[in-house]
Write an enzyme that holds these catalytic residues in place. Structure first.
Site, PDB file in Angstrom:
ATOM      1  N   ASP A  15       2.134  -0.828  11.930  1.00 35.11           N
ATOM      2  CA  ASP A  15       0.846  -1.321  11.428  1.00 35.11           C
ATOM      3  C   ASP A  15       0.563  -2.751  11.885  1.00 35.11           C
ATOM      4  OD1 ASP A  15       0.375   1.112  10.242  1.00 35.11           O
ATOM      5  OD2 ASP A  15       1.166   0.511   8.296  1.00 35.11           O
ATOM      6  N   ARG A  25      -6.325   2.153  18.103  1.00 30.27           N
ATOM      7  CA  ARG A  25      -6.067   0.705  18.040  1.00 30.27           C
ATOM      8  C   ARG A  25      -5.718   0.098  19.395  1.00 30.27           C
ATOM      9  NH1 ARG A  25      -3.076   0.557  12.074  1.00 30.27           N
ATOM     10  NH2 ARG A  25      -5.048   0.557  10.921  1.00 30.27           N
ATOM     11  N   LYS A  57       0.831  -1.211   0.000  1.00 30.59           N
ATOM     12  CA  LYS A  57       0.000   0.000   0.000  1.00 30.59           C
ATOM     13  C   LYS A  57       0.865   1.260   0.000  1.00 30.59           C
ATOM     14  CE  LYS A  57      -2.800   0.932   3.697  1.00 30.59           C
ATOM     15  NZ  LYS A  57      -2.586   2.302   4.212  1.00 30.59           N
ATOM     16  N   ARG A  66       3.004   5.916  -3.222  1.00 29.28           N
ATOM     17  CA  ARG A  66       4.183   6.690  -3.632  1.00 29.28           C
ATOM     18  C   ARG A  66       4.461   6.555  -5.120  1.00 29.28           C
ATOM     19  NH1 ARG A  66       4.243   5.710   1.619  1.00 29.28           N
ATOM     20  NH2 ARG A  66       5.525   6.963   3.058  1.00 29.28           N
ATOM     21  N   ARG A  73      -7.334  -3.065   9.757  1.00 31.49           N
ATOM     22  CA  ARG A  73      -6.377  -3.950  10.441  1.00 31.49           C
ATOM     23  C   ARG A  73      -6.968  -4.584  11.716  1.00 31.49           C
ATOM     24  NH1 ARG A  73      -2.215  -3.170   6.971  1.00 31.49           N
ATOM     25  NH2 ARG A  73      -1.724  -1.009   6.443  1.00 31.49           N
ATOM     26  N   LYS A 108      -4.488   6.195  14.773  1.00 35.07           N
ATOM     27  CA  LYS A 108      -4.538   5.518  13.475  1.00 35.07           C
ATOM     28  C   LYS A 108      -5.986   5.513  12.967  1.00 35.07           C
ATOM     29  CE  LYS A 108      -0.230   4.713  12.966  1.00 35.07           C
ATOM     30  NZ  LYS A 108       0.478   5.422  11.902  1.00 35.07           N
TER      31      LYS A 108
HETATM   32  C1  S3P Z   1       2.507   5.063   6.261  1.00 33.12           C
HETATM   33  C2  S3P Z   1       3.119   5.419   7.429  1.00 33.12           C
HETATM   34  C3  S3P Z   1       2.638   5.020   8.762  1.00 33.12           C
HETATM   35  C4  S3P Z   1       1.697   3.840   8.669  1.00 33.12           C
HETATM   36  C5  S3P Z   1       0.667   4.008   7.592  1.00 33.12           C
HETATM   37  C6  S3P Z   1       1.330   4.186   6.233  1.00 33.12           C
HETATM   38  C7  S3P Z   1       3.054   5.558   4.991  1.00 33.12           C
HETATM   39  O1  S3P Z   1       1.940   6.104   9.329  1.00 33.12           O
HETATM   40  O2  S3P Z   1       1.069   3.628   9.909  1.00 33.12           O
HETATM   41  O3  S3P Z   1      -0.193   2.885   7.540  1.00 33.12           O
HETATM   42  O4  S3P Z   1       2.661   5.060   3.918  1.00 33.12           O
HETATM   43  O5  S3P Z   1       3.896   6.464   5.036  1.00 33.12           O
HETATM   44  P1  S3P Z   1       2.704   7.250  10.194  1.00 33.12           P
HETATM   45  O6  S3P Z   1       3.685   7.886   9.317  1.00 33.12           O
HETATM   46  O7  S3P Z   1       1.616   8.218  10.594  1.00 33.12           O
HETATM   47  O8  S3P Z   1       3.277   6.546  11.374  1.00 33.12           O
END
Ligand code: S3P
Length: 430
Positions: A317, A348, A23, A28, A390, A344
């Site tokens: 995660d 969680r 994901k 990105r 999740r 989140k």
């Molecule tokens: C992510 C960064 C994380 C993660 C999220 C995806 C990302 O969040 O928990 O599911 O794609 O950069 P945080 O940067 O807020 O910790």
């Protein structure tokens, strides 16, 4: 259609699966390919609600994206090629879309508004808005800029030196992307290393980025060169099956083509410390990311662990599924320094503590984590997903080791990151 499923104890998990595409990397890929000059093909793109939010956002910003299923073709127009969107951009449930886009839009000379669903509109945005304002951005949002919707009037930015108070890949990425639009060199320092996909991908798109430990530097004005890429399998999706296989005796599964970037695989290290039987084979490189096949067998007893702040970013995660693993370990597992889990897609910590108790687990909610008593005999219950993908998947795994029937409510939430989760689970338990 009813949004719930009934699950019962599974005898074993057996077989081979390919997890959905990553994901974080899929988001990105759309973002960087849109900012690059020229055509990029992204293969094995994750078609899930979160990543479609990013894809639709870039279409609204004037980028042509041809959708051929798992393959998407993006006609990037360069970092100054986006156009003012005619309407507000809805980021849905996706924090990554909202935060990374904020960084880009802050440096683009037009007006834009970002919003999201009920969950995303409660998640903190000040963590990106404040440093972006320091860079000269003009952003206003609900409750003094703390929450979505936010309105951005983009302008030329100036580089800053920023020590991030929270370890967050989303904040880091937003600032790196804003740094492309800034005069001078943006310097960012993280408290603990968070996932580094943005850094890896920016370099593969031809951007010079200097990384020294926890410090990152990026000079403004650099252009990205279009590039084709393949997205590896998502470790965070594979994690549910890894833990399920470990907890169900006689299980033996192989999960193929999983991303094993060390900033993501903290759960593997923890599970190995707990005594898990996990083997990585066929280690290779796909588009700048390490990838492996993961082989796990069930039946070996696990021992409890103590997890502290420095472990959290690499398993951020995986907190929900790690809690389920802890219920079966010998002893008391403590997870601390995890206050980020409260902000989140749901809280969680609260969600896991509350619904694990419904299944008979002794779990104590801490302000920054949780304490879980192991060797628990789980019993079926009616579980709330809190609309969080999740949480839904973690409790679906718990259901496979519980006595009696478990109802999981709100299962459509899996479409955020893992459409087809229940079909895959069914195939392995057959
Ligand atoms: C992510 C960064 C994380 C993660 C999220 C995806 C990302 O969040 O928990 O599911 O794609 O950069 P945080 O940067 O807020 O910790």
């Amino acid at each position: 259609m009813s949004d719930r499923i009934e699950l019962k104890k599974a005898k074993r998990l057996k077989g081979e699966i390919i997890p959905p595409p990553d994901k974080s990397i899929s988001h990105r890929a759309v973002i960087l390919a849109s900012l690059a000059k020229g055509k990029s093909v992204v293969r094995n793109f994750l078609r899930a609600e979160d990543t479609m939010s990013t894809l639709n956002a870039f279409r609204k910003l004037g980028i042509k994206i041809e959708d051929k299923g798992k393959k998407i073709i993006i006609e990037g127009k360069g970092i100054h090629g986006l156009k003012e969107p005619a309407d507000i951009i809805d980021c849905g449930n996706s924090g990554t879309t909202a935060r990374l886009l904020s960084g880009i839009l802050a440096g683009n000379p037009f007006f834009s508004v970002l919003t999201g669903d009920d969950s995303l509109r409660q998640r903190p945005m000040a963590r990106v808005i404040n440093p972006l304002k320091e860079m000269g951005a003009e952003i206003s949002g609900r409750d003094k800029g703390k929450y979505l919707p936010i309105a951005i009037r983009g302008k030329r930015l100036n580089a800053i030196n920023y020590n991030m108070p929270v370890a967050s890949a989303q904040v880091k990425s937003a600032l790196l992307l804003a740094g492309l639009y800034a005069d001078g060199e943006t310097k960012i320092s993280e408290p603990i290393k968070s996932r580094d996909h943005t850094e890896r991908m920016l370099s593969s798109y031809g951007v010079r980025i200097d990384i020294e430990g926890l410090k990152i530097k990026i000079k403004g004005g650099q252009e990205l060169k279009a590039k084709d890429m393949d997205v590896p399998g998502d470790f965070s999706s594979a994690a549910f099956f890894i833990v399920a296989a470990l907890l169900i005796p006689d299980s033996d599964i192989t999960i193929k083509g999983v991303g094993i970037n060390p900033t993501r695989t903290g759960l593997l290290d923890v599970l190995k410390t707990m005594g898990a039987d996990i083997e990585l084979t066929n280690i290779r490189n796909i588009s700048g990311e390490p990838v492996a096949d993961i082989h796990c067998k069930g039946g070996r007893g696990l021992t409890a662990v103590n997890i502290t702040k420095e472990h959290i970013p690499a398993l951020i995660d995986e907190f929900p599924i790690l809690c389920i693993a802890a219920t079966q370990a010998d002893g008391m597992t403590t997870i601390r320094g995890a206050e980020e889990l409260r902000v989140k897609e749901s809280d969680r910590i609260k969600a896991m503590a509350t619904d694990m108790r419904k299944m008979g687990v002794e779990a104590e909610e801490l302000s920054d984590g949780i304490r879980i008593n192991g060797n628990a005999n789980l019993k079926g219950a009616s579980i709330n997903s809190y609309g969080d993908h999740r949480i839904t998947m973690a409790f679906s795994v718990a259901a496979l080791i519980a006595k009696g029937r478990t109802t999981i409510n709100g299962i459509s939430s899996v479409n955020i990151s893992f459409p087809g989760f229940f079909e895959m689970l069914k195939r392995l338990t057959r």
